[in-house]
Write a protein that holds these residues in place. Structure first.
Motif: not given
Lengths: 173, 192
Positions: A58-59, B8-10, B6, B12
């Motif tokens: 996703i990132f 943060f990645f999703i 985890w 953002v």
């Protein structure tokens, strides 16, 4: 170098089996026992790999990194840092496949023997997918509190990237 | 840490994709990432199962202990908290040797076994021990002597000398490993 690294695995297997045989270990049964343990390990790490791949995809697919770097390019050019290397350096800790893909692109555009090509190769060789490795290894033994592991690991990678830049300049000019 | 990262990645990732208006690709990513996760596990599965079997033989025959003994003087200085006859030392050695030879995928099972052994000696089961952190710093600062994948890719792109980057990679690795281990050493001491 290549032939040496190709010989390592076969020789290692040969040596382990031979050694076990000489020590009168029931090698076949022991192998099965270990393989069964391995299967349990995979079963345990499966959820953490799936979770990490999900978040990383996703990132990466949001292309946030590319957007930031295109904004920062005027500053980077001033300090004569090749712009192409940055997305690779940033992606490297989270995905080996993604950073290899970027390196492949650098090779196609600039050639493997260019400064950027050599720099990319060196960085790829001296750093690792730190975040992914930590998630996998800590996940496998169900540890949540990782203390200072991540920042120390990323610091080492960062120093490695700077060292690569200096070394490639010094050695290849 | 992984908890925050985890999230943060999703968060953002999704917010930025929505901001850029790529809703379709976002749907695609969410739906296909489970598959790519499964593929990754399927790639790892046979390697881990096979090497766990072979390493069990090395363990039962006492080979692992002997290898561990051989490098003990160096390793036990890096891992003062591990018992001298700890099986973990043997696995850590195997992991680092396999990594150094550029056999990343063969190194993973050894690393996982090392973690398992260190976890047995861990009193606080959900917190990382000093030895685990030192091991992972050493592991991720990448003690690579032969970066096989990089050399293969350089060869594919008709490099005049695919292996020439081994020198810079080894030196850079040395610098980053020393930097990582030094920082780890001071942080470990600061706590006591």
């Amino acid at each position: 170098m290549n032939t040496i690294s190709k010989m390592i695995i076969p020789l290692f297997v040969l040596f382990v089996i031979f050694y076990g045989f000489r020590r009168k270990v029931t090698i076949y049964d022991t192998f099965l026992e270990g393989a069964k343990e391995g299967l349990i390990t995979v079963f345990h790490i499966f959820p953490s790999i799936l979770a990490m791949v999900f978040a990383i995809n996703i990132f990466l697919n949001s292309h946030l990194l590319e957007t930031i770097f295109s904004l920062a390019s005027p500053i980077l050019q001033k300090i004569s840092l090749p712009l192409e290397i940055l997305p690779m350096a940033f992606v490297r800790p989270i995905s080996g496949t993604a950073s290899l893909a970027i390196m492949n692109e650098i090779f196609t555009n600039f050639g493997p023997d260019s400064f950027v090509g050599r720099l990319a190769s060196t960085i790829q060789g001296c750093t690792d997918t730190t975040i992914y490795v930590l998630a996998l290894y800590f996940g496998s033994v169900k540890i949540n509190k990782t203390r200072y592991a991540l920042s120390t690991g990323l610091f080492a990678d960062f120093v490695g990237i700077i060292a690569s830049f200096i070394l490639v300049r010094l050695i290849f000019g | 840490m992984i908890n925050k990262l985890w999230g943060f990645f999703i968060i953002v990732g999704i917010l930025f994709t929505l901001l850029m208006g790529n809703i379709e690709s976002l749907n695609d990513t969410i739906l296909t990432s489970a598959t790519s996760g499964v593929n990754m596990v399927l790639d790892l599965l046979p390697i881990i199962v096979l090497w766990s079997g072979i390493m069990k033989i090395a363990e039962e025959s006492g080979l692992l202990k002997r290898v561990g003994n051989f490098v003990k003087p160096v390793l036990s200085k890096l891992f003062p908290s591990l018992k001298k006859d700890s099986k973990a030392l043997g696995y850590i050695t195997s992991n680092i040797v396999a990594n150094a030879m550029g056999l990343g995928s063969a190194a993973t099972p050894f690393g996982l076994k090392a973690m398992e052994e260190m976890q047995k000696e861990n009193e606080n089961k959900d917190e990382a021990t000093d030895a685990m952190i030192t091991f992972l710093v050493l592991n991720t600062s990448g003690v690579t002597i032969v970066p096989t994948t990089v050399i293969a890719l350089r060869l594919m792109h008709h490099s005049n000398n695919p292996e020439e980057i081994i020198i810079t990679a080894i030196l850079a690795t040395l610098v980053s490993s020393i930097a990582g281990l030094t920082l780890d050493y001071f942080r470990r001491r600061k706590r006591k």
